[in-house]
Write a protein that holds these residues in place. Structure first.
Motif, short mmCIF file in Angstrom:
data_model
loop_
_atom_site.label_atom_id
_atom_site.label_comp_id
_atom_site.label_asym_id
_atom_site.label_seq_id
_atom_site.Cartn_x
_atom_site.Cartn_y
_atom_site.Cartn_z
N VAL A 102 0.26 5.04 10.06
CA VAL A 102 0.38 5.52 8.69
C VAL A 102 1.79 5.22 8.20
O VAL A 102 2.77 5.76 8.73
CB VAL A 102 0.09 7.02 8.59
N GLU A 103 1.87 4.36 7.19
CA GLU A 103 3.16 3.97 6.62
C GLU A 103 3.44 4.78 5.36
O GLU A 103 2.51 5.13 4.62
CB GLU A 103 3.16 2.48 6.26
N GLY A 109 -2.79 -0.30 9.16
CA GLY A 109 -2.85 0.83 8.25
C GLY A 109 -2.96 0.34 6.81
O GLY A 109 -3.16 -0.85 6.56
N GLN A 110 -2.80 1.26 5.88
CA GLN A 110 -2.92 0.91 4.46
C GLN A 110 -1.65 0.28 3.93
O GLN A 110 -1.68 -0.36 2.88
CB GLN A 110 -3.27 2.16 3.65
N GLY A 111 -0.56 0.44 4.63
CA GLY A 111 0.69 -0.12 4.15
C GLY A 111 1.33 0.74 3.07
O GLY A 111 0.75 1.71 2.59
N THR A 112 2.53 0.36 2.69
CA THR A 112 3.24 1.05 1.63
C THR A 112 3.86 0.01 0.71
O THR A 112 4.49 -0.94 1.16
CB THR A 112 4.29 2.03 2.20
N GLN A 113 3.66 0.19 -0.60
CA GLN A 113 4.10 -0.80 -1.58
C GLN A 113 5.59 -0.63 -1.86
O GLN A 113 6.06 0.48 -2.16
CB GLN A 113 3.32 -0.63 -2.88
N VAL A 114 6.31 -1.73 -1.80
CA VAL A 114 7.71 -1.78 -2.19
C VAL A 114 7.83 -2.74 -3.36
O VAL A 114 7.43 -3.90 -3.25
CB VAL A 114 8.61 -2.24 -1.02
#
Length: 116
Positions: A5-6, A107-112
């Motif tokens: 989980v990011e 995982g779903q990733g995290t947007q930057v």
């Protein structure tokens, strides 16, 4: 089954900073070299930084001197400190095992997003 989980992404101006975190459930985390990856729109996913179980690190050239990867094996956490962000750093960021290790489910990733 290890789950990743990011978190920590967001919108930041050029030159700004963000700190990404990845929490992994499951005991395999402590025996795996881990990495942060990113995927920009229309591009392939690329490895940004990696860290071994004992803390040795490596970075892709474009982020050297700006990004720092670290890990806390006791907390099953991998962190990516990103400084001096540039628009070309815009991407979805993911953590996973480093190349050469058995990859985990993504995982779903995290947007930057780096934009003024």
């Amino acid at each position: 089954q290890v789950q990743l989980v990011e978190s920590g992404g967001g919108l930041v101006q050029p030159g700004g900073s963000l700190r990404l975190s990845c929490v992994a459930s499951g005991s395999r985390f402590s025996i795996s070299a881990m990495g942060w990856y990113r995927q920009a729109p229309g591009k392939q996913r690329e490895l940004v930084a990696a860290i071994t179980m004992v803390g040795s690190t490596k970075y892709t050239d474009s982020v050297k001197g700006r990004f720092t990867i670290s890990r806390d094996n006791a907390k099953n956490t991998v962190t990516l400190q990103m400084n001096s962000l540039k628009p070309e750093d815009t991407a979805v960021y993911y953590c996973n095992a480093a190349p050469g290790s058995m990859m985990l489910n993504w995982g779903q990733g995290t947007q930057v997003t780096v934009s003024s």
